[in-house]
Design a protein around this motif. Structure first.
Motif, mmCIF file in Angstrom:
data_model
loop_
_atom_site.group_PDB
_atom_site.id
_atom_site.type_symbol
_atom_site.label_atom_id
_atom_site.label_comp_id
_atom_site.label_asym_id
_atom_site.label_seq_id
_atom_site.Cartn_x
_atom_site.Cartn_y
_atom_site.Cartn_z
ATOM 1 N N GLU A 134 0.847 -1.634 -0.004
ATOM 2 C CA GLU A 134 -0.029 0.216 -0.258
ATOM 3 C C GLU A 134 0.968 1.140 -0.010
ATOM 4 N N LYS A 135 1.782 1.177 0.667
ATOM 5 C CA LYS A 135 3.009 2.408 0.892
ATOM 6 C C LYS A 135 3.677 2.495 -0.590
ATOM 7 N N LEU A 136 4.167 1.246 -1.352
ATOM 8 C CA LEU A 136 4.860 2.140 -2.558
ATOM 9 C C LEU A 136 3.697 2.508 -3.418
ATOM 10 N N ILE A 137 2.009 1.919 -3.275
ATOM 11 C CA ILE A 137 1.323 2.453 -4.054
ATOM 12 C C ILE A 137 1.150 3.750 -3.809
ATOM 13 N N ASN A 138 1.110 3.826 -2.954
ATOM 14 C CA ASN A 138 0.441 5.271 -2.512
ATOM 15 C C ASN A 138 1.921 6.085 -3.210
ATOM 16 N N GLU A 139 3.605 5.536 -2.926
ATOM 17 C CA GLU A 139 4.056 6.025 -3.351
ATOM 18 C C GLU A 139 4.352 6.688 -5.333
ATOM 19 N N ASN A 140 4.221 5.658 -5.560
ATOM 20 C CA ASN A 140 4.748 5.493 -7.389
ATOM 21 C C ASN A 140 3.863 5.517 -7.775
#
Length: 260
Positions: A134-140
């Motif tokens: 979820e964190k990587l989706i929000n960042e990238n």
């Protein structure tokens, strides 16, 4: 949500009674202060009036090959525990407390009756991977690869794959489990399944306290404690003085402490 699509033996799910929050409060008050006869009658009404709450929870388990009649009965046990242990003095909706109790009861049932037991460490690895995803989706703004998730977690990619396959139906942390007007509970709220009832109540009280704060106070707390910014940096971003930031922050924290 079409409740009638879930068939429970002996229960007409399409005609389950739904209690208003005021009615729930009234019944819970009678259970606490009424005569023994009144308490028993109120308790029965409270159970029957919240069966749809149980039904809404077991909807998410319908594609796991489990007997829905069994899950419903287990969910009702969780509902009864929630009713018997709910603290009316807390300024929270009953469903906010009841849903985690129902889910916890169903989880224990599935864990104890699952032929293939998944270890606690494996589940924790899977949930950590979901959080990283979820964190990587929000960042990238895109779905991360298994390699990217494994790199952040500093584990072999095979570990991530095995962990995610070990838990049934990986879902988004932000998928709603139950929604009743403004009262929405998400998967991420359920991750700490080993919490005690007291921890649940503390967490619920904290969330309810946050809801009462002004938008500016919420923004300041977010910048200060989630983003890690100084009061001067917050003041510059919001457009107020550092003294105002300090005053609002202190007031918000005091309010949360008072509510809890």
């Amino acid at each position: 949500m079409q409740y009638s699509k879930v068939e429970i033996c002996g229960v007409n799910t399409g005609k389950l009674k739904v209690l208003k929050e005021s009615e729930k409060r009234e019944l819970l008050t009678i259970m606490k202060n009424g005569t023994e006869k009144e308490k028993a009658k109120a308790r029965e009404k409270m159970i029957n009036g919240n069966l749809r709450l149980v039904l809404s929870v077991i909807q998410r388990f319908t594609n796991r090959g489990e007997n829905l009649d069994d899950l419903f009965q287990v969910g009702v046990i969780g509902l009864i525990k929630a009713i018997d242990n709910f603290d009316c003095s807390l300024n929270v909706r009953f469903s906010t407390y009841g849903v985690p109790m129902i889910i916890g009861e169903i989880r224990r049932y599935l864990r104890d009756n699952n032929a293939l037991r998944v270890s606690r460490s494996m589940r924790d690895t899977a949930y950590h991977a979901m959080q990283i995803k979820e964190k990587l989706i929000n960042e990238n703004n895109r779905e991360p690869t298994v390699e990217e998730i494994a790199k952040v977690m500093k584990v072999p990619k095979e570990t991530v794959v095995l962990a995610l396959e070990a838990i049934v139906e990986p879902v988004s942390l932000y998928e709603p489990v139950f929604s009743d007007g403004d009262d929405t509970i998400y998967v991420m709220d359920m991750l700490s399944s080993n919490n005690s009832d007291s921890n649940w109540l503390e967490e619920i009280s904290f969330k309810e306290s946050i809801k009462k704060l002004s938008k500016r106070a919420k923004k300041i707390l977010d910048l200060r404690f989630l983003k890690g910014k100084t009061q001067m940096e917050v003041a510059k971003e919001i457009g107020i003085s550092q003294a105002q930031v300090s005053r609002i922050e202190k007031g918000a924290l005091n309010q949360i402490k008072k509510d809890m």
